[in-house]
Write an enzyme that holds these catalytic residues in place. Structure first.
Site, PDB file in Angstrom:
ATOM      1  N   GLN A 116       0.649  -1.291  -0.148  1.00 21.29           N
ATOM      2  CA  GLN A 116      -0.068  -0.489   0.321  1.00 21.29           C
ATOM      3  C   GLN A 116       1.092   1.596   0.521  1.00 21.29           C
ATOM      4  OE1 GLN A 116      -3.000   0.040  -0.111  1.00 21.29           O
ATOM      5  NE2 GLN A 116      -3.759  -1.539  -0.091  1.00 21.29           N
ATOM      6  N   HIS A 119      -1.284  -5.254  -9.587  1.00 21.33           N
ATOM      7  CA  HIS A 119      -1.928  -4.004  -9.021  1.00 21.33           C
ATOM      8  C   HIS A 119      -2.554  -2.969  -7.913  1.00 21.33           C
ATOM      9  CE1 HIS A 119      -4.938  -6.440  -6.131  1.00 21.33           C
ATOM     10  NE2 HIS A 119      -4.016  -7.041  -5.991  1.00 21.33           N
ATOM     11  N   THR A 137       7.044 -20.933 -14.814  1.00 19.03           N
ATOM     12  CA  THR A 137       7.545 -20.118 -15.937  1.00 19.03           C
ATOM     13  C   THR A 137       6.369 -18.484 -14.957  1.00 19.03           C
ATOM     14  OG1 THR A 137       6.885 -21.769 -17.348  1.00 19.03           O
ATOM     15  CG2 THR A 137       7.093 -19.593 -18.154  1.00 19.03           C
ATOM     16  N   CYS A 188     -16.880  -8.970   4.780  1.00 17.62           N
ATOM     17  CA  CYS A 188     -18.970  -9.680   4.601  1.00 17.62           C
ATOM     18  C   CYS A 188     -18.016 -11.105   4.041  1.00 17.62           C
ATOM     19  CB  CYS A 188     -19.905  -8.878   4.294  1.00 17.62           C
ATOM     20  SG  CYS A 188     -19.824  -7.211   4.949  1.00 17.62           S
TER      21      CYS A 188
END
Length: 408
Positions: free
Chosen positions: A199, A221, A257, A346
């Site tokens: 982060q 990502h 790989t 949740c």
């Protein structure tokens, strides 16, 4: 078409056009001239050059050596390999060191290692955390506390509440206790320090060499690269015992790989994040301040910051709300085109209190009533305004569900 306002960058960040271009260009080259980077023919050598160039770029961006970068599928896998693999290595070299200490604020990728470590002969303990969301490293100040420690894992910035952690202080304490020099590098059998920096990359000045930790996890990502690529930085001279046997890829630490196109996109995204770091920090602070100021008008006295802003990431704003049903808020916000997340998890329709907040000293009700807003470089003031406009009605939906539940 309704306008969407994405405020969940801590979960995943969209790829900018130049990263998509780098990704697709690399994939196109590999399609036109196929080759496994482990192969010796010209196609394999070309793929290998792409992979090693990406490794070099990532190392330079993070102040590491190329040989210290191990590609993984993301920060979650990096955490698993870094914590369990490095702790096992220390324990094998010195069986007296059997304890692994983990910050109470860690991502589940680290916390879940508690289940597997005992099977390796290692015990696992959680470090205490303050009410403000900072790991208390003072418990490790006495040199004898390090006598049986194999590894300590402390996140650089808590993914749920956004607080920056005293990683540099922890490293100083370890170095003094173990009489390490300025290069920080312990000898085999001495305790190691791992940090998850997933982060922190976009707004914190990260330099692996200067920081002095032994292992550092990052994920693609979270910074605008594709899902499925990440890296574990392992300081030179540090051994990691792999639980991923196979073809011996990535120095035998992570077999499989490697994703060459993903690595190229990862390098592109990371270089951009580092070059834009100061601009991103200023932008995030502006957005955060605008949100906090807006709350004082739209929900005064009802919504508050969970942790102080002075030692938190500007990209994560964690709010405490007077409701036990954050899922009702999330659905109401989503209906308004605003995408945020709850601090509680949740699962299958059952809302559970945040374990992180419980460890921070919050009650069960307080650990349920939370929202996490996380911003990125694409976030605008209008996105924050949309959140502020949707919040009062969403909050009423959560409170109404509380009242209905209380009548049963």
């Amino acid at each position: 078409m309704r306008q969407e306002h994405y405020l969940d960058h801590a979960a995943t960040t969209p790829m900018p056009p130049h990263v998509i271009e780098a990704w697709t260009d690399a994939a196109r080259l590999l399609a036109e001239r196929p080759g496994n980077p482990a192969s010796l023919h010209s196609g394999g050598r070309a793929a290998r050059r792409l992979l090693e160039d990406a490794r070099e770029r990532i190392a330079c961006a993070l102040g590491a050596d190329r040989a210290e970068v191990v590609f993984t599928s993301g920060a979650t896998e990096s955490d698993a390999i870094g914590v369990s693999g490095a702790a096992r290595s220390v324990y094998i070299a010195n069986p007296h060191r059997h304890r692994v200490l983990i910050s109470s604020l860690e991502h589940d990728a680290v916390l879940e290692q508690k289940k597997s470590l005992p099977h390796m002969g290692l015990s696992c303990e959680l470090l205490p955390v303050t009410y403000e969301g900072r790991t208390d490293v003072s418990v490790l100040s006495a040199p004898h506390m390090w006598d049986d420690i194999a590894l300590v894992s402390m996140t650089y910035a808590a993914s749920e509440v956004g607080t920056l952690q005293p990683v540099d202080e922890l490293i100083d304490i370890r170095d003094r206790a173990c009489a390490l020099g300025e290069d920080h590098t312990p000898q085999p059998g001495l305790p190691l320090i791992h940090t998850d920096a997933a982060q922190a990359v976009t707004t914190c000045d990260l330099n692996f060499r200067e920081l002095g930790c032994d292992l550092l996890s990052i994920g693609g990502h979270k910074i605008g690269a594709p899902v499925g690529i990440g890296a574990l930085l392992i300081r030179r001279g540090i051994s990691v015992v792999s639980d991923r046997p196979g073809g011996g890829h990535e120095r035998g630490i992570r077999s499989g790989t490697p994703d060459v196109a993903g690595a190229v996109a990862f390098a592109c995204a990371l270089e951009y994040a580092v070059s834009e770091r100061e601009r991103a920090r200023v932008h995030a602070e502006k957005l955060r301040d605008h949100l906090v100021h807006g709350l004082s008008h739209t929900c005064a006295g009802r919504v508050s910051l969970t942790v102080p802003m002075d030692f938190s990431l500007p990209t994560i704003i964690h709010l405490s709300l007077p409701t036990r049903h954050p899922e009702a808020l999330l659905l109401a916000m989503d209906s308004a085109g605003v995408h945020v997340s709850a601090g509680s998890a949740c699962h299958a329709g059952v809302t559970r209190p945040s374990e992180v907040l419980i460890r921070m000293g919050r009650s069960v009700n307080q650990a349920l009533g939370v929202l996490r807003i996380s911003t990125g470089k694409e976030t605008s003031i209008s996105d924050i305004d949309a959140f502020l406009a949707a919040l009062p009605a969403a909050l009423e939906a959560g409170i109404a569900l509380d009242q209905l539940e209380g009548q049963k």
